[in-house]
Motif scaffolding. Structure first.
Motif, PDB file in Angstrom:
ATOM      1  N   ASP A   1       0.842  -1.195   0.000  1.00  0.00           N
ATOM      2  CA  ASP A   1       0.000   0.000   0.000  1.00  0.00           C
ATOM      3  C   ASP A   1       0.881   1.250   0.000  1.00  0.00           C
ATOM      4  OD1 ASP A   1       0.984   0.030   2.586  1.00  0.00           O
ATOM      5  OD2 ASP A   1      -0.956   0.408   3.512  1.00  0.00           O
ATOM      6  N   LEU A   2       0.235   2.391  -0.076  1.00  0.00           N
ATOM      7  CA  LEU A   2       0.920   3.681  -0.026  1.00  0.00           C
ATOM      8  C   LEU A   2       0.574   4.320   1.309  1.00  0.00           C
ATOM      9  CD1 LEU A   2       2.513   5.995  -1.404  1.00  0.00           C
ATOM     10  CD2 LEU A   2       0.344   6.734  -2.420  1.00  0.00           C
ATOM     11  N   ASP A   3       1.595   4.684   2.081  1.00  0.00           N
ATOM     12  CA  ASP A   3       1.404   5.303   3.386  1.00  0.00           C
ATOM     13  C   ASP A   3       1.839   6.755   3.331  1.00  0.00           C
ATOM     14  OD1 ASP A   3       0.649   2.880   4.939  1.00  0.00           O
ATOM     15  OD2 ASP A   3       2.640   2.223   4.301  1.00  0.00           O
ATOM     16  N   ILE A   4       0.899   7.656   3.603  1.00  0.00           N
ATOM     17  CA  ILE A   4       1.185   9.090   3.570  1.00  0.00           C
ATOM     18  C   ILE A   4       0.840   9.695   4.929  1.00  0.00           C
ATOM     19  CG2 ILE A   4       0.584  11.320   2.538  1.00  0.00           C
ATOM     20  CD1 ILE A   4      -0.126   9.818  -0.031  1.00  0.00           C
ATOM     21  N   VAL A   5       1.785  10.424   5.497  1.00  0.00           N
ATOM     22  CA  VAL A   5       1.519  11.211   6.700  1.00  0.00           C
ATOM     23  C   VAL A   5       1.182  12.609   6.210  1.00  0.00           C
ATOM     24  CG1 VAL A   5       2.455  12.150   8.835  1.00  0.00           C
ATOM     25  CG2 VAL A   5       3.077   9.838   8.108  1.00  0.00           C
TER      26      VAL A   5
END
Length: 108
Positions: free
Chosen positions: A46-50
């Motif tokens: 998945d893509l994890d963005i803060v």
């Protein structure tokens, strides 16, 4: 580069363009396997963005802003892995899985 990787890159480009127009966005950071260079993500990662914003509530109470990046199939909010903040988990069309950890940042 496989099709899924290209799809994530297109979504990320849309996100960057959108975030640059938002005065409430203080910063954004991509973390996890899609940010690694030494061991790149596989097609199932998945893509994890803060997402650091002045007020997290609009991003947690409404999913309208997600339409800027693609068609939303499902989304929900839950505590982050550490439990101290909240994240909006999203499954976009095509099976793109993105987790937005929405963190409060300083107002300028």
């Amino acid at each position: 580069m496989n099709q899924m990787t290209l799809a994530y890159e297109r979504l990320l480009e849309k996100f960057v363009t959108w975030s640059q127009t938002r005065p409430d966005v203080r910063a954004a950071v991509v973390l996890g396997s899609r940010a690694r260079v030494d061991r790149p993500a596989d097609e199932w990662s998945d893509l994890d963005i803060v997402l650091i914003v002045t007020d997290p509530q609009p991003y947690l109470t409404s999913a309208d802003w997600l339409r800027n990046f693609g068609e939303v199939w499902i989304t929900f909010v839950e505590p982050t892995a550490r439990g101290s903040e909240m994240e909006r988990r999203v499954l976009f069309a095509g099976g793109l899985d993105v987790d937005f950890s929405v963190i409060p940042g300083a107002k300028v």
